[in-house]
Design a protein around this motif. Structure first.
Motif, short mmCIF file in Angstrom:
data_model
loop_
_atom_site.label_atom_id
_atom_site.label_comp_id
_atom_site.label_asym_id
_atom_site.label_seq_id
_atom_site.Cartn_x
_atom_site.Cartn_y
_atom_site.Cartn_z
N MET A 1 0.83 -1.20 0.00
CA MET A 1 0.00 0.00 0.00
C MET A 1 0.87 1.26 0.00
SD MET A 1 -3.18 -1.06 0.11
CE MET A 1 -4.23 0.21 0.82
N VAL A 2 0.48 2.22 -0.82
CA VAL A 2 1.16 3.52 -0.85
C VAL A 2 0.53 4.41 0.21
CG1 VAL A 2 1.70 5.54 -2.24
CG2 VAL A 2 1.61 3.28 -3.30
N LYS A 3 1.37 5.10 0.97
CA LYS A 3 0.86 5.98 2.02
C LYS A 3 1.09 7.44 1.61
CE LYS A 3 1.25 4.68 6.25
NZ LYS A 3 1.78 4.34 7.59
N LEU A 4 0.00 8.22 1.63
CA LEU A 4 0.07 9.63 1.29
C LEU A 4 -0.08 10.47 2.55
CD1 LEU A 4 -2.30 9.71 -1.83
CD2 LEU A 4 0.14 9.22 -1.77
N HIS A 5 0.88 11.34 2.77
CA HIS A 5 0.79 12.31 3.86
C HIS A 5 0.26 13.60 3.25
CE1 HIS A 5 3.08 14.78 7.17
NE2 HIS A 5 1.82 15.11 7.04
N ILE A 6 -1.02 13.87 3.48
CA ILE A 6 -1.69 15.00 2.84
C ILE A 6 -1.54 16.27 3.67
CG2 ILE A 6 -3.86 15.90 1.96
CD1 ILE A 6 -2.68 13.56 0.37
N LYS A 7 -1.10 17.32 2.99
CA LYS A 7 -0.96 18.63 3.64
C LYS A 7 -1.80 19.66 2.90
CE LYS A 7 3.57 18.45 5.88
NZ LYS A 7 4.86 19.19 6.04
N ARG A 8 -2.15 20.72 3.61
CA ARG A 8 -2.78 21.91 3.01
C ARG A 8 -1.88 23.07 3.37
NH1 ARG A 8 -5.35 25.00 -0.08
NH2 ARG A 8 -7.54 25.59 0.16
N GLY A 9 -1.14 23.59 2.42
CA GLY A 9 -0.09 24.54 2.74
C GLY A 9 1.04 23.78 3.43
N ASP A 10 1.47 24.30 4.59
CA ASP A 10 2.52 23.62 5.35
C ASP A 10 1.95 22.81 6.51
OD1 ASP A 10 4.56 24.70 3.79
OD2 ASP A 10 4.61 26.55 4.96
N GLU A 11 0.64 22.73 6.60
CA GLU A 11 0.00 22.08 7.75
C GLU A 11 -0.47 20.66 7.39
OE1 GLU A 11 -3.25 23.31 11.20
OE2 GLU A 11 -3.09 24.46 9.35
N SER A 12 -0.07 19.69 8.20
CA SER A 12 -0.49 18.30 7.99
C SER A 12 -2.00 18.18 8.19
CB SER A 12 0.24 17.37 8.97
OG SER A 12 1.62 17.33 8.71
N GLN A 13 -2.63 17.33 7.37
CA GLN A 13 -4.07 17.12 7.47
C GLN A 13 -4.39 15.68 7.88
OE1 GLN A 13 -6.30 19.66 7.08
NE2 GLN A 13 -4.52 21.00 6.84
N PHE A 14 -3.94 14.71 7.08
CA PHE A 14 -4.23 13.31 7.39
C PHE A 14 -3.34 12.40 6.57
CE2 PHE A 14 -7.16 14.75 4.11
CZ PHE A 14 -7.06 13.78 3.14
N LEU A 15 -3.32 11.12 6.94
CA LEU A 15 -2.65 10.08 6.18
C LEU A 15 -3.70 9.28 5.43
CD1 LEU A 15 -0.09 8.64 8.78
CD2 LEU A 15 0.37 10.29 6.96
N GLN A 30 -11.52 10.88 -3.59
CA GLN A 30 -11.43 10.34 -2.24
C GLN A 30 -10.76 11.33 -1.28
OE1 GLN A 30 -9.23 6.81 -3.16
NE2 GLN A 30 -10.99 5.72 -3.97
N LEU A 31 -9.68 11.95 -1.73
CA LEU A 31 -8.94 12.87 -0.87
C LEU A 31 -9.77 14.11 -0.54
CD1 LEU A 31 -5.36 12.71 -2.45
CD2 LEU A 31 -6.18 11.57 -0.38
N VAL A 32 -10.46 14.66 -1.54
CA VAL A 32 -11.27 15.87 -1.30
C VAL A 32 -12.43 15.55 -0.37
CG1 VAL A 32 -12.79 17.56 -2.40
CG2 VAL A 32 -10.61 16.97 -3.46
N ARG A 33 -13.03 14.38 -0.53
CA ARG A 33 -14.14 13.99 0.37
C ARG A 33 -13.65 13.83 1.81
NH1 ARG A 33 -17.59 9.56 -3.28
NH2 ARG A 33 -18.55 11.13 -4.65
N LEU A 34 -12.47 13.26 1.97
CA LEU A 34 -11.91 13.13 3.31
C LEU A 34 -11.58 14.50 3.90
CD1 LEU A 34 -9.52 10.05 2.98
CD2 LEU A 34 -11.66 10.17 4.25
N PHE A 35 -11.00 15.35 3.08
CA PHE A 35 -10.65 16.69 3.54
C PHE A 35 -11.89 17.47 3.97
CE2 PHE A 35 -9.85 21.20 2.83
CZ PHE A 35 -8.66 21.39 3.52
N ASN A 36 -12.91 17.47 3.14
CA ASN A 36 -14.15 18.17 3.47
C ASN A 36 -14.90 17.49 4.60
OD1 ASN A 36 -13.65 20.07 1.48
ND2 ASN A 36 -14.92 19.05 -0.06
N VAL A 132 -1.80 6.88 12.01
CA VAL A 132 -3.15 6.37 11.77
C VAL A 132 -3.70 6.99 10.48
CG1 VAL A 132 -5.51 6.22 12.65
CG2 VAL A 132 -3.57 6.09 14.22
N CYS A 133 -4.11 6.14 9.54
CA CYS A 133 -4.64 6.61 8.27
C CYS A 133 -6.14 6.89 8.38
CB CYS A 133 -4.38 5.58 7.17
SG CYS A 133 -2.62 5.37 6.78
N LEU A 134 -6.57 7.95 7.73
CA LEU A 134 -7.98 8.34 7.75
C LEU A 134 -8.74 7.60 6.66
CD1 LEU A 134 -9.93 10.34 9.18
CD2 LEU A 134 -9.44 11.95 7.33
N SER A 135 -10.01 7.32 6.93
CA SER A 135 -10.85 6.65 5.94
C SER A 135 -12.25 7.26 6.00
CB SER A 135 -10.93 5.14 6.22
OG SER A 135 -11.60 4.91 7.46
#
Length: 290
Positions: A1-15, A30-36, A132-135
């Motif tokens: 599995m590939v793990k993505l560390h998602i940021k918005r600007g310089d701030e971490s959001q989720f894995l 998927q990423l936008v739905r998780l973010f929102n 911990v990865c978000l789902s």
């Protein structure tokens, strides 16, 4: 599995975990739905905290008015006697004048606060540090628990204009609000990695190759905002370790310099009795206990 560390600007959001054959269009969705989804849970937590402190929202024409003004204008809250918390209420006026001040009792308030705390933990940015990865299941679970807690405390439901009810029904009005500026649109969001925007018509493997155990830091943002700032070569933790190592070496060098400056005191030529010892033939004699 590939793990993505998602940021918005310089701030971490989720894995987030995915697989290399995933189409970028599907991944972006998927990423936008998780973010929102995280934003929605956070908005609900904020409003439910206010609900537990000051009761339900007043009608728009009564918000910000004093009791005297409401009486003078002969305004009436038709939901005041309908949307009441289980077990009765305690008066706690809202200093902002948005809510009716009829707060739930301590027992019911504790249910709301405990559920809010659990929901905040589930979407916390600290989950990134914990690995911990978000789902979507985690988002749904947090929303379901919040809805259940509110139903327990307010079995007769909330007024149709209360922001908590609007969020649960998917009718929240975010236009013109600060919260609305944070939401990303599914069709216009972009994912950036390695200084370039990842095209939606490609697969993740087109960028990452075949290594399924890859971890990358990628940034979400709106289309047209330009390239986000690049990630530093070293992480904050690595920088701290390097600084600590450099400081330790600096102190060691200082100590060595100090030792070398005083080292001559232990040499033979500084001994005032060295000539006498040489003449007596005892200059290299060492004494040891028998």
């Amino acid at each position: 599995m590939v793990k993505l560390h998602i940021k918005r600007g310089d701030e971490s959001q989720f894995l987030y975990e995915t697989i290399l054959p995933t189409l970028m269009s599907e991944l972006m969705l998927q990423l936008v739905r998780l973010f929102n989804g995280r934003l929605k849970v956070d908005r609900l937590c904020q409003e439910i905290e206010l609900l537990s402190q000051h009761g339900v929202l007043l009608p728009g024409n009564m918000q910000g008015l004093t009791d005297e003004q409401i009486s003078e204008l002969k305004l009436r809250d038709e939901f005041e006697e309908v949307c009441v918390p289980s077990g009765g209420h305690v008066m706690n006026p809202d200093p902002m004048g948005r809510r009716n001040g009829r707060a739930p009792n301590d027992k019911m308030k504790d249910i709301l606060k405990r559920t809010v705390s659990e929901a905040k933990t589930a979407i916390s940015k600290n989950q990134v540090k914990a690995g911990v990865c978000l789902s979507e299941e985690m988002i749904r679970d947090a929303l379901d628990k919040l809805r259940g807690a509110v139903t327990i405390v307010y079995p007769m439901n909330l007024p149709p204009y209360d922001p908590v009810r609007l969020e649960f029904e998917g009718n929240e009005e975010l236009a013109g609000t600060q919260a609305g500026t944070l939401v990303l649109e599914e069709d216009s969001a972009q994912l950036w990695w390695a200084g370039k925007a990842l095209a939606r018509d490609k697969k993740l493997s087109d960028y990452l190759g075949r290594n399924e155990k890859t971890t990358i830091v990628a940034k979400l943002q709106r289309k047209g905002q330009g390239a986000p700032g690049r990630e530093p070569v070293f992480s904050e933790e690595e920088q701290k370790k390097m600084m600590a190592y450099a400081y330790k070496k600096q102190e060691e060098f200082k100590k060595l310099d100090a030792d070398s400056e005083d080292g001559y005191l232990n040499t033979g030529w500084t001994d005032p009795h060295s000539l006498k010892k040489q003449l007596a033939g005892v200059s290299n004699v060492s004494w040891r206990p028998s």
